[in-house]
Scaffold this active site. Structure first.
Site, PDB file in Angstrom:
ATOM      1  N   CYS A  52      -5.705  -9.016   3.295  1.00  0.00           N
ATOM      2  CA  CYS A  52      -6.736  -8.177   3.928  1.00  0.00           C
ATOM      3  C   CYS A  52      -7.928  -8.942   4.489  1.00  0.00           C
ATOM      4  CB  CYS A  52      -7.216  -7.125   2.935  1.00  0.00           C
ATOM      5  SG  CYS A  52      -5.942  -5.918   2.562  1.00  0.00           S
ATOM      6  N   GLY A  76     -14.821 -20.323  -5.559  1.00  0.00           N
ATOM      7  CA  GLY A  76     -13.422 -20.745  -5.604  1.00  0.00           C
ATOM      8  C   GLY A  76     -13.014 -21.434  -4.311  1.00  0.00           C
ATOM      9  N   VAL A 104       0.822  -1.215   0.000  1.00  0.00           N
ATOM     10  CA  VAL A 104       0.000   0.000   0.000  1.00  0.00           C
ATOM     11  C   VAL A 104       0.855   1.264   0.000  1.00  0.00           C
ATOM     12  CG1 VAL A 104      -1.514   1.362   1.507  1.00  0.00           C
ATOM     13  CG2 VAL A 104      -2.099  -0.972   0.927  1.00  0.00           C
ATOM     14  N   LEU A 164     -18.718 -12.867  -7.229  1.00  0.00           N
ATOM     15  CA  LEU A 164     -19.643 -13.998  -7.228  1.00  0.00           C
ATOM     16  C   LEU A 164     -19.005 -15.209  -7.915  1.00  0.00           C
ATOM     17  CD1 LEU A 164     -23.261 -12.694  -7.942  1.00  0.00           C
ATOM     18  CD2 LEU A 164     -22.286 -13.469  -5.791  1.00  0.00           C
ATOM     19  N   HIS A 165     -17.664 -15.248  -7.936  1.00  0.00           N
ATOM     20  CA  HIS A 165     -16.995 -16.399  -8.549  1.00  0.00           C
ATOM     21  C   HIS A 165     -16.623 -17.391  -7.452  1.00  0.00           C
ATOM     22  CE1 HIS A 165     -16.870 -14.239 -12.291  1.00  0.00           C
ATOM     23  NE2 HIS A 165     -16.388 -13.192 -11.631  1.00  0.00           N
ATOM     24  N   PHE A 211      -8.319   1.297  -0.548  1.00  0.00           N
ATOM     25  CA  PHE A 211      -9.171   0.236  -1.093  1.00  0.00           C
ATOM     26  C   PHE A 211      -8.553  -0.453  -2.307  1.00  0.00           C
ATOM     27  CE2 PHE A 211     -11.837   3.240   1.147  1.00  0.00           C
ATOM     28  CZ  PHE A 211     -12.615   2.416   1.947  1.00  0.00           C
TER      29      PHE A 211
END
Ligand SMILES: NC(=O)c1ccc[n+]([C@@H]2O[C@H](COP(=O)([O-])OP(=O)(O)OC[C@H]3O[C@@H](n4cnc5c(N)ncnc54)[C@H](O)[C@@H]3O)[C@@H](O)[C@H]2O)c1
Length: 441
Positions: free
Chosen positions: A263, A256, A11, A253-254, A152
């Protein structure tokens, strides 16, 4: 504007480099001398697409420097960003604020004129006030304000996210700090990216709420995927059908192998602890953490079942070990749970990853690193896709199947289909939330 960025990790480095690209004078500080020495040599200590070119450009323009000397960087800076790590504290799940507070103490001693001390690290509600108290105590004559500016960005798309953010959140206590923050983000303000000014507590809360929500969305679809497998539905069709609903959206919405990374795991745990501390249990987040752990365990069972429970002496080729593509970050990657379990069951594991080796060599002892998927597949008994790097998205499945001793594919990112695998000559194919394929013996 003169900016000091304390902490030059994923970051801090990206933020510092992008601020310098906005035209500010930035010194990126890290206490790790190896990192700073690499940057001074023109090398980039992390893999992040496009970062090397942006560093080179801004170093050449004289706006970006690197240093281990925090005092010199803070002296005369108008804004001092804290971008150090906030990992899970050992034992209790809280965010470990020791790096943030140590940085605050050091900054306090180094402040010369008015500056805004901005926390970019993800920190629990109340931390910015704690930073303020810490600085005021260590240096009662320091003239400063604090601001909360959670980040973010997504690793792998960090520069794009920083330069074209969905929003910038700035938590402040007064106009002076708000004005200075607007000045820093002026290039984004001019291009009408939403810059939301809040109080300190709301800014801190937004970051945890956003991450916990995203982790919930992933976990929800992973749980639905497990049910799809039992009832004969196809999670890809289900996700598509759900995601087209504008109220739901198609992102995250995948299905896995469960979320990982630097994070979500630590931020969900920290939010759960914040809730417990305030007697408002975060029941949804607590369940998400539990379901995600189960999802990871389910991956090990899937591979084991595909191999009929016989892993001892077998060779498993694993494609991808980083927690997601386009990063070298291995923190909380699913590979760190799956691979040791395979080795523990007696398997020999070969690994391919375009960027994961530097970190992975230490974290995954006992694996054999190879250059590409085809070398990994040679005489292997199973092929497991763990990270959906682009180079694993268009594999010659026929060629792979031919090379393997037992052509069995565990596609834990749903890149291929049972039909693709069958056509290519695989005898078994398992994926997430879809019907497995197994050739009759
Ligand atoms: N990685 C991400 O994708 C991401 C995204 C959004 C927010 N965040 C948050 O940003 C923060 C930083 O995360 P990261 O992934 O960049 O961490 P990181 O571990 O990659 O980097 C932190 C750096 O800070 C340095 N450091 C620690 N104490 C220091 C001190 N006193 N002085 C100078 N340097 C010091 C460390 O040496 C390290 O290089 C965390 O709070 C994280 O939750 C991370």
């Amino acid at each position: 504007m003169k900016i000091a960025m304390i902490g030059t990790g994923y970051v801090g480095l990206v933020s510092g480099v992008c601020f310098s690209d906005f035209g500010h004078d930035v010194v990126c500080v890290d206490k790790n001398p190896d990192k700073i020495a690499m940057l001074e040599r023109g090398e980039v200590p992390i893999y992040e697409p496009g970062l090397d070119a942006l560093i080179e450009k801004n170093v050449e323009a004289g706006r970006l420097t690197f240093s281990t000397d925090l005092s010199a960087a803070v002296d005369g800076a108008e804004a001092v960003f804290i971008a150090v790590g906030t990992p899970t504290r050992r034992g209790d799940g809280h965010a470990d604020l020791s790096y943030v507070m140590a940085a605050a103490e050091e900054i306090a001693q180094a402040l010369t004129g008015y500056a805004v001390v901005v926390t970019k690290s993800t920190v629990p509600v109340g931390t910015n006030r704690q930073v303020k108290r810490t600085i005021a105590k260590a240096n009662p004559s320091a003239e400063f304000d604090v601001a909360s500016n959670p980040e973010f960005l997504r690793e792998g798309a960090a520069i794009e996210d920083f330069m074209k953010p969905d929003r910038v959140i700035v938590g402040v206590q007064n106009d002076r700090a708000a004005d200075l923050m607007s000045e820093i983000y002026r290039p984004l303000y001019l291009r009408e990216f939403p810059i939301i000014t809040t109080d300190l507590e709301s800014a801190e809360m937004i970051k945890y709420a956003a991450n916990a929500f995203l982790a919930t969305k992933i976990t929800f679809i992973n749980e639905i995927a497990a049910l799809c497998e039992r009832v004969g539905a196809d999670i890809k069709q289900v996700s598509k059908g759900m995601g087209l609903d504008g109220r739901i959206g198609n992102k995250f919405l995948h299905a896995g192998p469960g979320y990982g990374g630097s994070c979500f795991p630590k931020d969900t745990k920290a939010l759960a602890r914040i809730g417990q501390d305030h007697a408002v249990p975060m029941q949804i987040t607590e369940t998400v953490i539990k379901v995600n752990d189960e999802t990871r365990r389910r991956m090990i069972e899937k591979i084991t079942d595909m191999m009929d429970g016989h892993l001892a002496g077998k060779t498993v080729a694993v494609l991808g070990v980083t927690f997601k593509p386009n990063t070298d970050d291995m923190r909380e990657a699913p590979s760190l749970t799956v691979i040791p379990a395979l080795i523990g069951a007696g398997a020999r594991v070969r690994v391919v990853d375009p960027q994961g080796r530097r970190e992975g060599e230490e974290l995954l002892p006992g694996v054999h690193w190879v250059e590409d998927a085809y070398k990994a597949a040679q005489n292997a008994d199973a092929l497991v896709i763990l990270t959906e790097w682009n180079e694993f998205r268009a594999l010659d499945l026929k060629r792979l199947a031919k090379k393997m001793a037992t052509p069995a594919l565990a596609d834990l990112r749903n890149i291929y289909s049972a039909q693709d695998a069958k056509r290519a000559g695989f005898s078994a194919y398992v994926s997430i939330g879809r019907t497995d394929f197994r050739a009759e013996a």
